[in-house]
Design a protein around this motif. Structure first.
Motif, mmCIF file in Angstrom:
data_model
loop_
_atom_site.group_PDB
_atom_site.id
_atom_site.type_symbol
_atom_site.label_atom_id
_atom_site.label_comp_id
_atom_site.label_asym_id
_atom_site.label_seq_id
_atom_site.Cartn_x
_atom_site.Cartn_y
_atom_site.Cartn_z
ATOM 1 N N GLN A 4 3.751 12.152 6.330
ATOM 2 C CA GLN A 4 4.409 11.493 7.151
ATOM 3 C C GLN A 4 4.235 10.443 6.206
ATOM 4 O OE1 GLN A 4 4.899 9.910 10.791
ATOM 5 N NE2 GLN A 4 6.868 11.063 10.982
ATOM 6 N N VAL A 5 4.913 9.275 5.778
ATOM 7 C CA VAL A 5 4.753 8.581 5.354
ATOM 8 C C VAL A 5 5.678 7.348 5.660
ATOM 9 C CG1 VAL A 5 4.952 6.880 2.823
ATOM 10 C CG2 VAL A 5 3.969 9.069 2.822
ATOM 11 N N LEU A 6 5.300 5.883 5.802
ATOM 12 C CA LEU A 6 6.507 4.644 6.252
ATOM 13 C C LEU A 6 6.627 3.777 5.255
ATOM 14 C CD1 LEU A 6 7.537 2.285 8.694
ATOM 15 C CD2 LEU A 6 5.479 1.324 9.294
ATOM 16 N N LEU A 7 7.615 4.154 4.531
ATOM 17 C CA LEU A 7 7.517 3.095 3.161
ATOM 18 C C LEU A 7 8.842 1.916 3.311
ATOM 19 C CD1 LEU A 7 8.187 2.870 0.068
ATOM 20 C CD2 LEU A 7 10.370 3.926 0.422
ATOM 21 N N ILE A 8 7.669 0.541 3.108
ATOM 22 C CA ILE A 8 8.293 -0.473 3.399
ATOM 23 C C ILE A 8 8.648 -1.059 2.032
ATOM 24 C CG2 ILE A 8 7.781 -2.491 4.663
ATOM 25 C CD1 ILE A 8 5.179 -0.896 6.160
ATOM 26 N N GLU A 9 9.603 -1.951 1.830
ATOM 27 C CA GLU A 9 10.306 -2.016 0.306
ATOM 28 C C GLU A 9 11.563 -2.324 0.417
ATOM 29 O OE1 GLU A 9 10.842 -3.813 -2.641
ATOM 30 O OE2 GLU A 9 9.139 -1.810 -2.749
ATOM 31 N N ASP A 10 10.965 -4.006 -0.109
ATOM 32 C CA ASP A 10 12.694 -4.584 1.023
ATOM 33 C C ASP A 10 14.049 -4.360 -0.331
ATOM 34 O OD1 ASP A 10 11.323 -5.914 -1.608
ATOM 35 O OD2 ASP A 10 11.879 -8.129 -0.943
ATOM 36 N N ASP A 11 13.222 -3.955 -1.725
ATOM 37 C CA ASP A 11 13.493 -3.436 -2.839
ATOM 38 C C ASP A 11 15.143 -2.767 -2.128
ATOM 39 O OD1 ASP A 11 15.222 -2.482 -5.253
ATOM 40 O OD2 ASP A 11 14.524 -4.073 -5.906
ATOM 41 N N ASN A 45 -2.222 6.369 17.062
ATOM 42 C CA ASN A 45 -2.705 7.725 16.327
ATOM 43 C C ASN A 45 -0.689 8.461 15.506
ATOM 44 O OD1 ASN A 45 0.153 7.390 18.210
ATOM 45 N ND2 ASN A 45 -0.403 8.778 19.373
ATOM 46 N N PHE A 46 -0.781 7.364 15.138
ATOM 47 C CA PHE A 46 0.473 7.692 13.687
ATOM 48 C C PHE A 46 -0.285 8.757 12.788
ATOM 49 C CE2 PHE A 46 1.855 6.315 9.792
ATOM 50 C CZ PHE A 46 4.063 6.871 10.273
ATOM 51 N N ALA A 47 0.510 10.130 12.879
ATOM 52 C CA ALA A 47 0.573 10.693 12.004
ATOM 53 C C ALA A 47 0.751 10.846 10.693
ATOM 54 C CB ALA A 47 0.413 12.039 12.434
ATOM 55 N N GLY A 48 0.213 9.680 9.701
ATOM 56 C CA GLY A 48 1.105 9.483 8.090
ATOM 57 C C GLY A 48 0.408 7.914 8.368
ATOM 58 N N VAL A 49 0.749 7.772 6.528
ATOM 59 C CA VAL A 49 0.484 6.653 6.050
ATOM 60 C C VAL A 49 0.762 6.091 4.833
ATOM 61 C CG1 VAL A 49 -1.439 8.377 5.246
ATOM 62 C CG2 VAL A 49 0.693 7.646 3.649
ATOM 63 N N VAL A 50 0.852 4.336 5.301
ATOM 64 C CA VAL A 50 1.943 3.556 5.247
ATOM 65 C C VAL A 50 1.630 3.173 3.453
ATOM 66 C CG1 VAL A 50 2.506 1.607 5.200
ATOM 67 C CG2 VAL A 50 1.267 2.270 7.356
ATOM 68 N N LEU A 51 2.611 2.990 3.027
ATOM 69 C CA LEU A 51 3.439 2.955 1.182
ATOM 70 C C LEU A 51 3.949 1.844 1.749
ATOM 71 C CD1 LEU A 51 3.391 3.645 -1.797
ATOM 72 C CD2 LEU A 51 4.842 4.648 -1.732
ATOM 73 N N THR A 52 3.705 -0.009 0.788
ATOM 74 C CA THR A 52 4.171 -0.772 1.099
ATOM 75 C C THR A 52 4.102 -1.392 0.451
ATOM 76 O OG1 THR A 52 4.230 -2.709 2.470
ATOM 77 C CG2 THR A 52 1.911 -2.187 2.504
ATOM 78 N N ASP A 53 5.173 -2.586 -0.339
ATOM 79 C CA ASP A 53 4.750 -3.725 -1.573
ATOM 80 C C ASP A 53 4.849 -4.129 -0.379
ATOM 81 O OD1 ASP A 53 6.162 -4.843 -3.512
ATOM 82 O OD2 ASP A 53 7.760 -5.252 -3.285
ATOM 83 N N ILE A 54 4.137 -5.168 -1.610
ATOM 84 C CA ILE A 54 3.134 -6.167 -1.453
ATOM 85 C C ILE A 54 4.342 -7.955 -1.471
ATOM 86 C CG2 ILE A 54 1.658 -7.941 -2.091
ATOM 87 C CD1 ILE A 54 -0.272 -5.986 -3.163
ATOM 88 N N ARG A 55 4.784 -8.042 -2.185
ATOM 89 C CA ARG A 55 5.896 -9.527 -2.550
ATOM 90 C C ARG A 55 6.955 -9.060 -1.852
ATOM 91 N NH1 ARG A 55 3.272 -13.495 -5.089
ATOM 92 N NH2 ARG A 55 1.591 -12.716 -6.590
ATOM 93 N N MET A 56 6.864 -9.507 -0.688
ATOM 94 C CA MET A 56 8.367 -9.344 0.246
ATOM 95 C C MET A 56 8.128 -11.153 1.070
ATOM 96 S SD MET A 56 8.080 -6.135 2.146
ATOM 97 C CE MET A 56 6.712 -5.980 3.083
ATOM 98 N N PRO A 57 10.170 -11.351 0.945
ATOM 99 C CA PRO A 57 9.963 -12.366 2.077
ATOM 100 C C PRO A 57 9.391 -12.418 3.475
ATOM 101 C CG PRO A 57 12.191 -11.196 1.913
ATOM 102 C CD PRO A 57 10.702 -10.030 1.453
ATOM 103 N N ASP A 58 8.878 -13.504 3.932
ATOM 104 C CA ASP A 58 8.582 -13.423 5.456
ATOM 105 C C ASP A 58 6.713 -13.001 5.284
ATOM 106 O OD1 ASP A 58 10.883 -15.033 5.892
ATOM 107 O OD2 ASP A 58 11.650 -12.847 6.275
#
Length: 392
Positions: A4-11, A45-58
């Motif tokens: 499981q991956v939490l993906l955070i990307e504003d594009d 206990n989140f059973a995954g990892v985070v994939l995130t962009d760096i440059r995002m608004p706010d």
């Protein structure tokens, strides 16, 4: 473990492309463009990892990294950036990022990094589950909880004593938990037989003996016993080589320790474990809840503050009585206590009841145990309507 991956990307287009790539690799994707959604998703206990962009608004990728670190320092965060910024990469790694990748990133390289991060996460969670099971099955951790150095050192001492196979002498103040420590050592020992609790005031030197070779013997308040009774116990142990002696006393007994070649274990008082007082109280309250076959009540913050601020000269016995009183008041729907006098009366009654129960209603032994003249004991019992014969 489900990948499981939490993906955070504003594009939006890039987020959809990355999500599709991960989905084709059999990875479940939770995708969002917002910090707020990440905060709702991440748990210890989140059973995954985070994939995130760096440059995002706010909120940017470093805010996401700080959030993840605050929730679980072992949660892998892989950071993406479209700029070849070396200082930013260095900052990301210093602040705890698992890896730092530049967009556009080669698919095989991205999947490789995420696969290693997921394996790391699975190992961390597996280790935690194993440690949790061990703590639940470890009598030392169950009976003497807390993260203070005093609690950790004491648990280690109990485990070493149990593993040693030798006779043991527990030294500590009244009410610190020497009886509980004796039962804990017995529970952790191999080749256990019966556990026989013997209090020296009850010993009859003319008839005392150990009947079987599989006995753990706990002797209570040895410093109050006569020399004849103490010698009687040591002789009985000498005559039954398979028996294991677990003695307890408020004071050091060097002659007993030397004669039986005992491992001496110091039992800390609550003052030494003060930083653990709230955890210890909750455990004692849960014991009272199980005994009463009722529901666990909420513990108000002001009650916890009171517990932390108060001295506990009676140690575990006093705190246990307070927990019992707190539960009784909660069941009646009232406050813990209105005045100091009412609290002290409630505590005194509980001590008398518990001691009568421990000594099967034997008033003479109870009086000696509590250090009271027998007439004073009977006056106190009459005050609360307690009768020794009701505890026999």
């Amino acid at each position: 473990m489900t990948k499981q991956v939490l993906l955070i990307e504003d594009d939006d287009a890039l987020r959809a492309s990355l999500a599709q790539t991960l989905d084709l690799e059999g990875i479940d994707v939770i995708s969002t463009a917002h910090y707020v959604q990440a905060r709702r998703t991440l748990r210890a206990n989140f059973a995954g990892v985070v994939l995130t962009d760096i440059r995002m608004p706010d909120k940017d990728g470093f805010d996401i990294l700080a959030l993840a670190q605050s929730i679980d320092a072992d949660l892998p965060v892989v950071m993406l950036t479209g700029e070849g910024d070396v200082p930013m990469a260095i900052r990301a790694m210093k602040e705890g990022a698992y890896d730092f990748l530049e967009k556009p990133c080669d698919t095989s390289h991205l999947i490789g990094v995420l696969s290693r991060a997921l394996e790391h996460r699975e190992l961390v969670l597996h280790t935690r589950r194993m440690e949790h099971r061990m703590r639940r099955s470890d009598p030392a951790s169950v009976n003497f909880p807390g993260d203070s150095a005093a609690s950790r050192d004491f648990r280690d001492a109990l485990r070493r004593a149990a593993d040693s196979g030798r006779h043991i002498l527990l030294i500590g103040p009244d009410g610190a938990g020497k009886k509980l420590a004796a039962h804990t050592i017995f529970a952790m020992s191999e080749g256990r037989g019966a556990f026989v609790l013997v209090r020296t005031p009850e010993i009859d030197p003319a008839s005392f003996k150990i009947e079987t070779g599989a006995v753990d013997l706990s002797v209570k308040r040895m410093h109050l016993a006569s020399r004849v009774q103490i010698d009687c116990v040591m002789d009985a142990v000498d005559q039954q080589p398979d028996a294991r002696f677990i003695g307890s006393s408020e004071n050091a007994l060097p002659d007993v320790a030397d004669h039986l070649n005992c491992v001496t274990v110091a039992v800390p008082d609550l003052a030494a474990r003060r930083s653990d007082i709230d955890v210890i109280f909750e455990v004692l309250l849960r014991h009272a809840v199980r005994y009463a076959n009722t529901e666990m009540p909420d513990i108000p913050p002001d009650t916890l503050a009171q517990i932390k601020a108060r001295d506990w000269p009676g140690n575990l016995a006093e705190l246990r009585a307070f927990a019992n009183g707190f539960l009784a008041e909660q069941q009646r729907g009232g406050a813990v206590a209105q005045t100091l006098a009412e609290q002290m009366d409630g505590y005194e009654r509980l001590v008398l009841e518990n001691t009568l129960r421990s000594f099967d209603g034997k008033a003479a032994v109870v009086a000696e145990h509590l250090g009271l003249p027998r007439k004073t004991l009977y006056d106190r019992l009459a005050r609360y309507g307690l009768r020794p014969r009701d505890f026999q």
